[in-house]
Enzyme design. Structure first.
Site, short mmCIF file in Angstrom:
data_model
loop_
_atom_site.label_atom_id
_atom_site.label_comp_id
_atom_site.label_asym_id
_atom_site.label_seq_id
_atom_site.Cartn_x
_atom_site.Cartn_y
_atom_site.Cartn_z
N GLU B 143 68.91 34.02 75.27
CA GLU B 143 68.34 35.36 75.36
C GLU B 143 67.51 35.70 74.13
O GLU B 143 66.45 36.32 74.22
CB GLU B 143 69.44 36.41 75.55
CG GLU B 143 70.22 36.28 76.86
CD GLU B 143 69.31 36.32 78.08
OE1 GLU B 143 68.25 36.93 78.01
OE2 GLU B 143 69.69 35.71 79.10
N HIS B 146 64.04 34.34 74.14
CA HIS B 146 63.08 35.16 74.88
C HIS B 146 62.42 36.16 73.94
O HIS B 146 61.22 36.42 74.04
CB HIS B 146 63.78 35.93 76.00
CG HIS B 146 64.02 35.11 77.23
ND1 HIS B 146 63.05 34.34 77.80
CD2 HIS B 146 65.12 34.96 78.00
CE1 HIS B 146 63.54 33.74 78.86
NE2 HIS B 146 64.81 34.10 79.00
#
Lengths: 194, 305
Positions: B143, B146
């Protein structure tokens, strides 16, 4: 990261900066003069053990390298987060020997291409006189090339002595590059060498 | 030096470039066609679309947290979670993002924010319950990649066309229904509006497929970055299997009743049409992701000392 790397979703692992470790012995003298904290002779290196055979072989080599000079063996342990700690013991007076050992571990990992998996190194200090249950660690962040103090409150679980940490920052600020971003002073509860 | 381990994945890069190129091409063709067909309507719609997108870009972190009912937590409230995030930030040399927990049993995590200073990572209680710390680290590293890859910016720009086209279709329909087709206007207006609707719908459909493809490539990039950063591709693979296994189980409960009727359909409701649904998916298939992680794992154990 460059613009293209961002666009293509390519992040490069950050390479560590090892040389500033050698500023620690000087800082320890300053620290003792200012706060009375003295080195415990314990120091540790924290890294991410990469899965697979190549890294396991390297880990064995490092142990042999450190155990080669006569002295107590290094201790290997794994923490709850899955990171590996290598604990080195030295005579409390021989801080430069300890720093040299820590540097050797780091340099070996780095020259074998595992530099991006280094997390931090730390050196332990204990409180002066009747306060010798107080602990302090100077933690080195490779990826930043900066240090930060970490002082757990004795007898309590997971509480930090922020006043002492800020005092230490003032004391050794001239000798060591201190991490300016306070949100990166992450706690290392129960770290070997603390 | 085993630096080659971090060599870029050329196949992934080129596929992503081609997708981005095609997306740009559709956009240029669309705007040109639009200005030729209806020059008056153009500027206003573009301004509205740009405004919406700016809002989406600047409030992405708050919007996502709000939608997921995420609650920001302090290090005292969630020491383990903060510990994992702290370590990933230190390894990757990025500022620590804010940490939030969403109280739902569906295992999931997301990170958003237009830059690293404003990033927030959010995990669900279901994810915390199912994963061990090493697997959790893999998911969080994914995550946070990202954020490092600025996915919010890239995907916002990429979806620009889709939003514009969607708006135009709506405007076109409105004008067409309430004014354009009435007899007292000249016939050309109606035709032009019909053409606008048709072009918008087509552009929207194509850009929709391309943004989905781009999103899949970025998922693969984030997997790769997370695996290399943590050095544990297998832990991430394990987490993916756990999460998708659990996720797949949740909808089956409702579908089970429908399964007996599958015999009467030409394509079964569950197994068929895989390639078609893959076109619309925002995430690559589990097999594709596991294959990439396995490749990284093999390389990690082969190279080095």
């Amino acid at each position: 990261m460059g613009f293209l790397d961002v666009l293509l979703g390519r992040s490069k692992p950050v390479k560590p900066d090892l040389d500033r470790l050698f500023a620690l012995p000087t800082a320890a003298v300053t620290l003792e003069a200012a706060t009375g904290f003295t080195p415990t002779g314990l120091g540790s290196v924290c890294f991410r053990a990469v899965e697979g055979g190549a890294f396991a072989r390297l880990q064995r080599d490092i142990r042999e390298l450190l155990d080669a000079d006569e002295g107590p063996e290094v201790e290997l342990s794994t923490d709850a987060y899955g990171y590996t700690w290598l604990l080195a013991r030295h005579d409390p007076g021989d801080l430069s020997g300890l720093v040299t050992d820590l540097h050797a571990v780091n340099a070996t990992l780095e020259s074998n291409g595992f530099g991006p998996h280094l997390l931090c190194s730390l050196i332990g200090f204990r409180g002066p006189g009747d306060e010798d249950d107080r602990r302090l660690a100077l933690v080195y962040l490779y990826k930043r090339g900066t240090f930060f103090p970490f002082a757990p409150l004795p007898g309590r679980t997971e509480a930090r002595d922020n006043a002492l940490e800020l005092q230490v920052r003032g004391a050794v600020g001239a000798d060591l590059p201190i991490e300016p971003d306070l949100s990166r002073w992450f706690p290392v509860w129960g770290a070997p060498g603390l | 030096m085993a630096r080659t381990r971090y060599a870029p994945d050329r196949g992934l890069t080129s596929r992503m470039l081609v997708t981005m190129f095609l997306l740009g091409l559709v956009y240029v063709a669309f705007v040109t066609a639009f200005f030729v067909i209806a020059p008056k309507l153009g500027p206003a719609v573009l301004v509205i679309a740009a405004g919406l997108l700016l809002a989406q870009y600047f409030f992405s972190d708050r919007l996502a947290l709000f939608a997921m009912h995420g609650r920001e937590v302090s290090p005292e409230e969630a020491p383990e979670l903060h510990g994992v995030v702290d370590r990933i930030s230190a390894m990757a040399n990025v500022p620590k993002p804010r940490v939030a927990i969403a109280d739902t049993d569906v295992p999931n995590a997301f990170a958003t924010g237009r830059n690293q200073r404003r990033a927030v990572v959010c995990v669900t209680t279901g994810l915390l319950r199912r994963l061990d710390p090493v697997e959790l680290e893999g998911v969080l590293a994914h995550e946070m990649s990202h954020v490092a890859h600025r996915d919010v910016a890239v995907m916002t720009v990429a979806s620009f066309l889709g939003v514009v086209a969607g708006l135009l279709t709506r405007f076109g329909l409105q004008f067409g229904l309430f004014g354009g087709f009435s007899r007292n206007r000249d016939q050309n207006t109606g035709l032009v509006l019909l053409a606008v609707i048709a072009v918008s719908a087509l552009a929207y459909a194509i850009s929709f497929l391309l943004t989905r493809a781009l999103s899949r490539y970025r998922e693969l990039s984030a997997d790769r970055a997370a695996a290399l950063l943590t050095g544990r591709p297998s832990a991430l693979a394990g987490a993916l299997v756990k999460i998708s296994g659990d996720m797949a189980r949740i909808p089956t409960r409702d579908l089970r009743a429908a399964e007996p009727f599958n015999a009467f359909f030409f394509a079964p409701a569950l197994s068929g049409g895989l390639s078609f649904s893959a076109l619309f998916a925002t995430h690559p298939s589990l097999e594709r992701r596991l294959a990439q992680l396995q490749e990284i794992s093999a390389r990690l154990s082969r190279e080095g000392a």
